[in-house]
Design an enzyme around this catalytic site. Sequence first.
Site, PDB file in Angstrom:
ATOM      1  CG  ASN A   1      -1.743   1.223   1.385  1.00 36.05           C
ATOM      2  OD1 ASN A   1      -1.858   2.004   0.429  1.00 36.05           O
ATOM      3  ND2 ASN A   1      -2.325   1.429   2.550  1.00 36.05           N
ATOM      4  CD1 TRP A   2       4.004   1.130  -2.476  1.00 38.94           C
ATOM      5  CD2 TRP A   2       3.816   1.861  -4.590  1.00 38.94           C
ATOM      6  NE1 TRP A   2       4.825   0.363  -3.254  1.00 38.94           N
ATOM      7  CE2 TRP A   2       4.732   0.785  -4.556  1.00 38.94           C
ATOM      8  CE3 TRP A   2       3.546   2.471  -5.817  1.00 38.94           C
ATOM      9  CZ2 TRP A   2       5.383   0.315  -5.713  1.00 38.94           C
ATOM     10  CZ3 TRP A   2       4.182   1.999  -6.965  1.00 38.94           C
ATOM     11  CH2 TRP A   2       5.090   0.938  -6.906  1.00 38.94           C
ATOM     12  CE  LYS A   3      -0.327   3.565   4.610  1.00 39.36           C
ATOM     13  NZ  LYS A   3      -0.302   3.755   6.042  1.00 39.36           N
TER      14      LYS A   3
ATOM     15  CG  HIS B   1      -6.000   2.383   5.001  1.00 34.61           C
ATOM     16  ND1 HIS B   1      -5.580   3.375   5.851  1.00 34.61           N
ATOM     17  CD2 HIS B   1      -4.997   1.479   4.943  1.00 34.61           C
ATOM     18  CE1 HIS B   1      -4.354   3.078   6.273  1.00 34.61           C
ATOM     19  NE2 HIS B   1      -3.980   1.939   5.738  1.00 34.61           N
TER      20      HIS B   1
ATOM     21  CD  GLU C   1      -3.109   6.021   6.388  1.00 38.94           C
ATOM     22  OE1 GLU C   1      -3.071   5.994   5.152  1.00 38.94           O
ATOM     23  OE2 GLU C   1      -2.209   5.525   7.108  1.00 38.94           O
TER      24      GLU C   1
ATOM     25  CD  GLU D   1      -3.863  -1.974   7.467  1.00 38.09           C
ATOM     26  OE1 GLU D   1      -2.735  -2.232   7.042  1.00 38.09           O
ATOM     27  OE2 GLU D   1      -4.483  -0.951   7.153  1.00 38.09           O
TER      28      GLU D   1
ATOM     29  N   GLY E   1       2.097   2.852  10.770  1.00 36.85           N
ATOM     30  CA  GLY E   1       3.070   3.929  10.593  1.00 36.85           C
ATOM     31  C   GLY E   1       3.749   4.369  11.877  1.00 36.85           C
TER      32      GLY E   1
ATOM     33  CB  SER F   1       4.802  -1.209  12.200  1.00 38.34           C
ATOM     34  OG  SER F   1       4.429   0.145  12.383  1.00 38.34           O
TER      35      SER F   1
ATOM     36  N   GLY G   1       2.636  -0.832   4.445  1.00 38.88           N
ATOM     37  CA  GLY G   1       2.699   0.572   4.051  1.00 38.88           C
ATOM     38  C   GLY G   1       4.146   1.012   3.875  1.00 38.88           C
ATOM     39  N   GLY G   2       4.691   1.638   4.902  1.00 36.29           N
ATOM     40  CA  GLY G   2       6.035   2.226   4.829  1.00 36.29           C
ATOM     41  C   GLY G   2       7.092   1.308   4.227  1.00 36.29           C
TER      42      GLY G   2
END
Length: 255
Positions: free
Chosen positions: A9-11, A96, A98, A168, A174, A214, A235-236
């Site tokens: 997930n590159w956001k 998600h 976010e 999640e 993150g 994470s 993600g990150g």
Amino acid sequence: MRKKIIAANWKMNMTVAEAGAFLDVFLVELGDANSAEVVIVPPFTALSHVSERLAKTEQAKLGAQNMHWEKNGAFTGEISAQMLRELYVRYVVLGHSERRSLFGETDEVVNRKVRAALEASLRPIVCIGETLEERDSGRVEAVLEKQIAGSLAGLSAAELSHVVLAYEPVWAIGTGRTASPAQAQEAHAFIRKQLSVHWDSSVSEKVRIQYGGSVKPQNAAELLHQHDIDGALVGGASLEPRGFAEIVKAAHRLD
Ligand code: PGA
């Protein structure tokens, strides 16, 4: 046996040029032998480019980060399932945390999107998870139960079998703070139990449940080793091609 599914997930990261450079390295690092399903989820602007690159390989599939539930119309700034299908998108991340916390998405909104995605033959990756406050006040199961019932309302067992869930915990996204493998397994087992209560055990055994929050090359294997963890939504750590390939290989080694 549920096939592991690892998604990047590159956001709101990665220009088209950066996405191309990522794939140059990632696809080579990953190589051919891979039993896990890999999904790259770029921002909308890079979908077309990543789609063209992935059309030439079986190594990874394409996902999108969001969509609107209507087919078309006066919804400035939105993207429909049909538009995603045109670019050979196979998966779409919905709900998600976010989107829920920053853009006001409720379970009802997520549910509309899930139904629209399934109708268009897109596979939804539906995100659920509790906040730290909810965990600290002992409400993890109540929150998950409500999100499952709301986000997946009205789905038949056959439709549910095409859904991927992503557990999640919001406090782990993150933050560098991962749920312990035991904490994650406990939540995943609870989610699977809820699916068997609301639908039936044959479909609950089929649905894949990813862990997200994470995930890194250093902790991926232990998380993916848990009985009810069927993959990861990363993600990150998915922005770095070598590290992300390592995470995918950690899943591969378990089979
Ligand atoms: P993270 O994000 O890996 O950076 O914690 C996970 C996600 O939000 O899907």
